[in-house]
Design an enzyme around this catalytic site. Structure first.
Site, PDB file in Angstrom:
ATOM      1  N   HIS A  28      79.309  19.207  29.820  1.00  0.00           N
ATOM      2  CA  HIS A  28      79.016  19.766  31.149  1.00  0.00           C
ATOM      3  C   HIS A  28      77.533  19.605  31.490  1.00  0.00           C
ATOM      4  O   HIS A  28      77.194  19.090  32.568  1.00  0.00           O
ATOM      5  CB  HIS A  28      79.407  21.243  31.159  1.00  0.00           C
ATOM      6  CG  HIS A  28      79.255  21.899  32.487  1.00  0.00           C
ATOM      7  ND1 HIS A  28      80.302  22.063  33.381  1.00  0.00           N
ATOM      8  CD2 HIS A  28      78.172  22.454  33.105  1.00  0.00           C
ATOM      9  CE1 HIS A  28      79.871  22.682  34.462  1.00  0.00           C
ATOM     10  NE2 HIS A  28      78.576  22.925  34.320  1.00  0.00           N
ATOM     11  N   GLU A  29      76.668  20.038  30.592  1.00  0.00           N
ATOM     12  CA  GLU A  29      75.230  19.989  30.874  1.00  0.00           C
ATOM     13  C   GLU A  29      74.699  18.561  30.853  1.00  0.00           C
ATOM     14  O   GLU A  29      73.822  18.210  31.650  1.00  0.00           O
ATOM     15  CB  GLU A  29      74.469  20.865  29.870  1.00  0.00           C
ATOM     16  CG  GLU A  29      74.812  22.347  29.940  1.00  0.00           C
ATOM     17  CD  GLU A  29      74.597  22.940  31.325  1.00  0.00           C
ATOM     18  OE1 GLU A  29      73.677  22.490  32.043  1.00  0.00           O
ATOM     19  OE2 GLU A  29      75.343  23.863  31.692  1.00  0.00           O
ATOM     20  N   HIS A  32      75.384  16.981  34.199  1.00  0.00           N
ATOM     21  CA  HIS A  32      74.395  17.398  35.205  1.00  0.00           C
ATOM     22  C   HIS A  32      73.108  16.589  35.065  1.00  0.00           C
ATOM     23  O   HIS A  32      72.593  16.027  36.036  1.00  0.00           O
ATOM     24  CB  HIS A  32      74.050  18.888  35.034  1.00  0.00           C
ATOM     25  CG  HIS A  32      75.071  19.824  35.556  1.00  0.00           C
ATOM     26  ND1 HIS A  32      75.719  19.648  36.751  1.00  0.00           N
ATOM     27  CD2 HIS A  32      75.541  21.008  35.035  1.00  0.00           C
ATOM     28  CE1 HIS A  32      76.554  20.661  36.958  1.00  0.00           C
ATOM     29  NE2 HIS A  32      76.473  21.485  35.930  1.00  0.00           N
TER      30      HIS A  32
END
Length: 212
Positions: A28-29, A32
């Site tokens: 997820h990170e 980003h």
């Protein structure tokens, strides 16, 4: 307090919870940070956040919360939206990349598990639980983060359609949205909605790509 709570969890339970969480928050990170980098912002790259090393993305307290209460958070990837040529749109794309990566991860995990199901039958039940939890938690993380409540990703996507005057005002007060989020999280309706949507998506993916 945490010592007593951890005492109530056996080692296998902790492993079954912590490994999927680390995998899901890392993707997820990273999504980003990598998306922001591709769109012109080097902040995450310069801070060493474009990595699959989960240690770089862990917020210790948030991880403990995830293990014990199934709700927590990672260390947010820093993004300087002023580095973008189109700040509003690129920020929305960067925000959407996180949940999207979790949906893709869940689909890949479920598909591989379906293809390799017979070959994996002889493995420990713990391995099967880790695989299943990785897919389920990844979907849950995507669904949760798409809620349009600051500071979740969904709010950045929603704010991007607002006129610039209102957009930048809301972004300035985004940090205070955490208080609203905590209040909302304590409502059964909200928790049940997240749970039902996650379970529905998980079941749909399994039906197409299973078996479980």
């Amino acid at each position: 307090m945490f010592g007593n709570m951890f005492g109530a969890l056996d080692f296998e339970t902790i492993i079954i919870r912590i490994i999927p969480v680390l995998i899901c928050i890392t993707f997820h990170e990273l999504a980003h940070g990598y998306t922001a980098y591709r769109l012109g912002d080097r902040t995450a790259k310069d801070m060493g956040r474009l990595t699959l090393n989960p240690i770089k993305h862990i917020d210790p307290f948030g991880l403990i919360m995830m293990i014990i209460f199934r709700f927590g958070w990672a260390k947010p990837v820093p993004v300087n939206m002023h580095s973008f040529k189109n700040p509003k749109t690129y920020m929305a794309v960067t925000a959407f990349a996180g949940p999207l990566s979790n949906i893709i991860l869940a689909l890949i995990v479920i598909a591989l598990y379906g293809l390799l199901f017979e070959a994996l039958l002889g493995l420990s039940p713990v391995v099967h639980e880790i695989i299943i939890n990785t897919a389920f938690i990844s979907i849950a993380l995507a669904v949760f983060n798409l809620m349009p409540i600051p500071p979740l990703d969904g709010s950045k996507i929603l704010f991007s359609v607002l006129p610039e005057e209102y957009y930048y005002k809301l972004m300035r007060y985004e940090r205070y949205g955490m208080f609203l989020l905590i209040l909302v999280l304590n409502t059964p309706v909200f928790r049940n909605t997240i749970g039902r949507l996650t379970s529905t998506l998980f079941a749909s993916f399994v039906t197409v790509l299973g078996p479980f």
